[in-house]
Design a protein around this motif. Sequence first.
Motif, PDB file in Angstrom:
ATOM      1  N   THR A   1     -15.626 -24.062  31.997  1.00 20.77           N
ATOM      2  CA  THR A   1     -15.750 -24.545  30.654  1.00 20.77           C
ATOM      3  C   THR A   1     -14.459 -24.565  29.800  1.00 20.77           C
ATOM      4  OG1 THR A   1     -16.215 -22.119  30.121  1.00 20.77           O
ATOM      5  CG2 THR A   1     -18.156 -23.192  30.529  1.00 20.77           C
TER       6      THR A   1
ATOM      7  N   THR B   1     -11.392 -29.025  31.355  1.00 17.84           N
ATOM      8  CA  THR B   1     -12.451 -30.054  31.203  1.00 17.84           C
ATOM      9  C   THR B   1     -12.140 -31.411  31.716  1.00 17.84           C
ATOM     10  OG1 THR B   1     -12.045 -30.634  28.872  1.00 17.84           O
ATOM     11  CG2 THR B   1     -13.808 -29.095  29.334  1.00 17.84           C
TER      12      THR B   1
ATOM     13  N   ARG C   1     -18.889 -27.719  36.862  1.00 17.11           N
ATOM     14  CA  ARG C   1     -18.786 -28.741  36.191  1.00 17.11           C
ATOM     15  C   ARG C   1     -20.067 -28.990  35.527  1.00 17.11           C
ATOM     16  NH1 ARG C   1     -17.731 -32.808  39.877  1.00 17.11           N
ATOM     17  NH2 ARG C   1     -15.531 -32.128  40.063  1.00 17.11           N
ATOM     18  N   ASP C   2     -19.995 -29.339  34.099  1.00 14.84           N
ATOM     19  CA  ASP C   2     -21.036 -29.820  33.422  1.00 14.84           C
ATOM     20  C   ASP C   2     -22.442 -28.887  33.538  1.00 14.84           C
ATOM     21  OD1 ASP C   2     -19.887 -32.111  32.562  1.00 14.84           O
ATOM     22  OD2 ASP C   2     -20.052 -33.309  34.388  1.00 14.84           O
TER      23      ASP C   2
ATOM     24  N   GLY D   1     -23.128 -26.292  31.727  1.00 14.15           N
ATOM     25  CA  GLY D   1     -23.436 -25.848  30.360  1.00 14.15           C
ATOM     26  C   GLY D   1     -23.774 -24.391  30.413  1.00 14.15           C
TER      27      GLY D   1
END
Length: 382
Positions: free
Chosen positions: A125, A128, A353-354, A356
């Motif tokens: 996180t 990026t 990655r991504d 969240g």
Amino acid sequence: MLRTDTRRWWGLLALGLGQLMIAVDATIVTIALPSLRHDLGLSADATRWVVAGFALAFGGCLLLGGRLSDLLGRRRCLLVGVLGFAAASLLGGLAFDATTIIAARVLQGVFGALYTPAALALLGTSFTTPEDRARAFGIWGTIMGSSSGVGLVLGGTLTQVLDWRWSMYLGLPLAAVALIGILATVVPAPGTGGRIDVVGAVLATAGLAMVVHGWWFGAVPLAVFWWHQHRTPNPLLPPRVLRHPARAGAYLAVLALSTASFGALYDLTFHLQTTLGLGPALAGVAFLPYTAAILLAAHLRVPFPLVSGLVLAGLAVVLLGGGSYWTDALPSMVLMGLGGGWVMAHANNTATRDAGPDAGVAGAAVPVSMQIGASIGVTLAA
């Protein structure tokens, strides 16, 4: 999240130092086992549990640790993980019987499983852009790649020169520096909140702990766990994490890599000491080319790193036979190290990655895949 200025990179080093403390401990005690066993008067079963206790606790608690980092906050889990691991290391160094040393190793595994997913989630996180992520996970791979060599060499050296207890005490200064670094560079932030999937946590912990002891033992509880995850409103491992094609591919690649590499390294350990007659310290040094290859791979960019890494790892297994160190063991170790370095760096990057709010448990699934693969590989090799 790590602070968004240049201190992010210092934060990365702090996180990496804490992870190095945990990863080194997985190998450093192995070399010290004969001295430890003699000093404490351990039985053969108790000696095995000194190693298995750490592996069972670490592997069994990873998913729970990943979800806790999402719910409670990464910084909190990092701090508790470092402090708990240091306390367990001190307990292990002061151990006077089998119960104490085994308990210390189990506690190290539990707190290590709380720390590792939080660290991976923070990397995912905080960095990026593709360039930053590649660089950050390259550094992370370098730190992790050095752990096996550092553990083997330090374990043999400290035991031979000082005492096996110093293998346990080594975690204390590493924990102190990592703790200061985390406090200075990781921004306090609340977790997502929510309830813990208690049933899922029990099933996952039991299943993964059984897998570390033998992969077939954990098949049933893990199957029930996956069935439960599709039916509970607060799953420990949300099915959406594994439905992501790239993420699922990364987990499968790590599973295949660890099955091949841990089985090969298991055979190599006995080959070096039993067949070639190397002592513990020299056997640890003999593994340094494997570590060096991992470090090199972390800084080499190749197309399709998962496929390239698996091809090299497979070739290493094919080439491994019963010959000399220079013509047999060394080439296999180099190929295995290069392949492993490419797969692990890319898998950790892809998993977080991504992701969240699922970054913690998504990152935890990488070492979970490794633990399952290691269990299968060692079982097949033994």
